[in-house]
Design a protein around this motif. Structure first.
Motif, short mmCIF file in Angstrom:
data_model
loop_
_atom_site.label_atom_id
_atom_site.label_comp_id
_atom_site.label_asym_id
_atom_site.label_seq_id
_atom_site.Cartn_x
_atom_site.Cartn_y
_atom_site.Cartn_z
N LEU A 99 0.75 -1.00 0.07
CA LEU A 99 -0.12 0.19 0.30
C LEU A 99 1.06 1.23 0.15
N HIS A 100 1.95 0.83 0.83
CA HIS A 100 2.93 2.52 0.49
C HIS A 100 3.15 2.99 -0.28
N GLU A 101 3.46 1.74 -1.06
CA GLU A 101 4.18 2.10 -2.68
C GLU A 101 3.92 2.52 -3.46
N PHE A 102 1.99 2.07 -3.40
CA PHE A 102 1.25 2.52 -4.12
C PHE A 102 0.83 3.96 -4.27
N GLU A 103 1.05 4.26 -2.55
CA GLU A 103 0.52 6.01 -2.12
C GLU A 103 1.88 6.95 -2.47
N GLN A 104 3.37 6.52 -2.84
CA GLN A 104 4.16 6.95 -3.47
C GLN A 104 3.80 7.56 -4.95
N LYS A 105 3.28 5.71 -5.42
CA LYS A 105 2.95 6.01 -6.98
C LYS A 105 2.69 6.99 -7.27
N TYR A 106 1.54 7.20 -6.54
CA TYR A 106 -0.04 7.59 -7.54
C TYR A 106 0.03 8.99 -6.51
N GLY A 107 0.44 9.82 -5.05
CA GLY A 107 0.01 10.29 -4.48
C GLY A 107 -1.27 10.43 -3.78
N LEU A 108 -1.87 9.47 -3.04
CA LEU A 108 -2.75 9.37 -2.95
C LEU A 108 -2.35 8.48 -1.12
N TYR A 109 -2.71 8.91 -0.06
CA TYR A 109 -2.28 8.93 0.66
C TYR A 109 -2.98 8.73 1.98
N SER A 110 -3.26 7.44 2.76
CA SER A 110 -4.29 7.28 3.74
C SER A 110 -3.55 7.91 5.55
N LYS A 111 -4.50 7.35 6.63
CA LYS A 111 -3.49 7.77 8.05
C LYS A 111 -3.75 7.07 8.36
N GLY A 112 -3.29 5.52 7.45
CA GLY A 112 -3.13 4.31 8.45
C GLY A 112 -3.30 3.16 7.75
N VAL A 113 -3.21 2.37 7.34
CA VAL A 113 -3.85 0.53 7.31
C VAL A 113 -3.30 -0.74 8.00
N SER A 114 -4.21 -1.27 8.72
CA SER A 114 -4.19 -2.12 9.32
C SER A 114 -4.87 -3.11 8.23
N VAL A 115 -4.16 -4.81 8.87
CA VAL A 115 -4.72 -6.13 7.78
C VAL A 115 -5.62 -6.31 9.29
N LYS A 116 -6.49 -7.35 8.85
CA LYS A 116 -7.55 -7.97 10.38
C LYS A 116 -8.20 -8.07 9.37
N ASN A 117 -8.78 -10.22 10.42
CA ASN A 117 -9.81 -10.56 9.41
C ASN A 117 -11.22 -9.19 9.31
N LEU A 118 -11.59 -9.84 8.37
CA LEU A 118 -12.84 -9.43 8.20
C LEU A 118 -14.20 -9.73 7.85
N ARG A 119 -15.62 -9.42 8.21
CA ARG A 119 -16.92 -10.14 8.23
C ARG A 119 -16.95 -10.12 6.90
N GLY A 120 -17.76 -11.78 6.54
CA GLY A 120 -18.26 -12.00 5.61
C GLY A 120 -17.14 -12.39 4.71
N SER A 121 -17.38 -11.19 3.07
CA SER A 121 -17.13 -11.48 1.80
C SER A 121 -15.97 -10.51 1.64
N THR A 122 -15.99 -9.74 2.93
CA THR A 122 -15.38 -7.95 3.05
C THR A 122 -13.84 -8.26 2.60
N LEU A 123 -13.34 -8.16 1.67
CA LEU A 123 -11.99 -7.94 1.68
C LEU A 123 -10.97 -6.92 1.95
N GLY A 124 -11.34 -5.50 2.54
CA GLY A 124 -10.95 -4.09 2.99
C GLY A 124 -12.29 -3.77 2.77
N TYR A 125 -11.62 -2.14 3.60
CA TYR A 125 -12.42 -1.23 3.37
C TYR A 125 -11.74 0.46 3.98
N CYS A 126 -12.34 1.71 3.54
CA CYS A 126 -11.23 2.99 3.60
C CYS A 126 -12.77 3.09 4.25
N THR A 127 -11.87 3.31 5.34
CA THR A 127 -12.76 4.69 6.64
C THR A 127 -12.82 6.00 6.73
N ALA A 128 -14.62 7.08 7.11
CA ALA A 128 -13.80 8.25 6.53
C ALA A 128 -12.97 9.21 6.88
#
Length: 201
Positions: A99-128
């Motif tokens: 993700l940090h590689e893509f941040e540098q490549k595209y100039g899109l920066y998150s406030k943080g990233v976590s890796v965890k088990n998500l419910r159901g078929s969810t593979l990822g999400y971005c919060t407000a």
């Protein structure tokens, strides 16, 4: 949810995940048991080590006795937990780095990233608050599909919805039509969904 029988015939080999099985003499396994840093790295039957694990440089090794009973329910549960912990360990390193590689490549920066088990078929999400969460399940996918899940969530840093502007922006990040890519990814990875759910739950 489908259950899988884990044995030396079980293969896992992706760019980031690799499991190797090796039959060993009982004396070798007992030595591994005595030297193990953590008791959980050895599975014993009748006080004798039947299977032992070793993790090194992103690679998981299983050493086992030739007469191991792979239908033992306790052993199957232990093996699943070993693989789950391995996937979580590697995912916790690989996914934030990617993700940090893509941040540098595209100039899109998150406030943080976590890796965890998500419910159901969810593979990822971005919060407000621009925090991205990723499921370790995507480690089972082909690299380009793993990356597409990451980029999907990064696209939400700019667009909070799934309207046309979002899909058009995601297409720019992916370098291909995002809707076609999603259909292709779902079809290609259908066999991995239950597999990844079994090991990451």
């Amino acid at each position: 949810m489908k259950k899988f029988r884990i044995s030396p015939q079980s293969r896992l080999a992706t760019k980031y995940l690799c499991i190797t099985w090796e039959a060993c003499p009982p004396a070798f396994l007992e030595r591994m048991k005595s030297l193990a840093e953590m008791p959980k790295n050895c599975f014993s039957l009748n006080r004798l080590c039947a299977v032992a694990t070793h993790y090194a440089e992103g690679h998981l090794f299983f050493y086992y006795r030739a007469d191991t009973d792979w239908d033992n329910k306790r052993l199957q549960s232990w093996l699943r937990c070993q693989i789950r912990d391995y996937v979580y360990t590697v995912a916790g390193i690989v996914l934030p780095h990617r993700l940090h590689e893509f941040e540098q490549k595209y100039g899109l920066y998150s406030k943080g990233v976590s890796v965890k088990n998500l419910r159901g078929s969810t593979l990822g999400y971005c919060t407000a608050f621009n925090h991205i969460a990723l499921s370790p399940r995507i480690m089972f996918f082909k690299e380009r599909d793993m990356d597409s899940v990451i980029l999907h969530e990064m696209a939400h840093l700019r667009y909070r919805h799934h309207r046309a502007t979002f899909w058009n922006f995601l297409s720019l990040l992916l370098g291909e039509d995002s809707r076609i890519q999603k259909t292709r990814m779902d079809m290609e990875n259908i066999k991995f969904y239950e597999y990844s759910l079994f090991f990451c739950r």
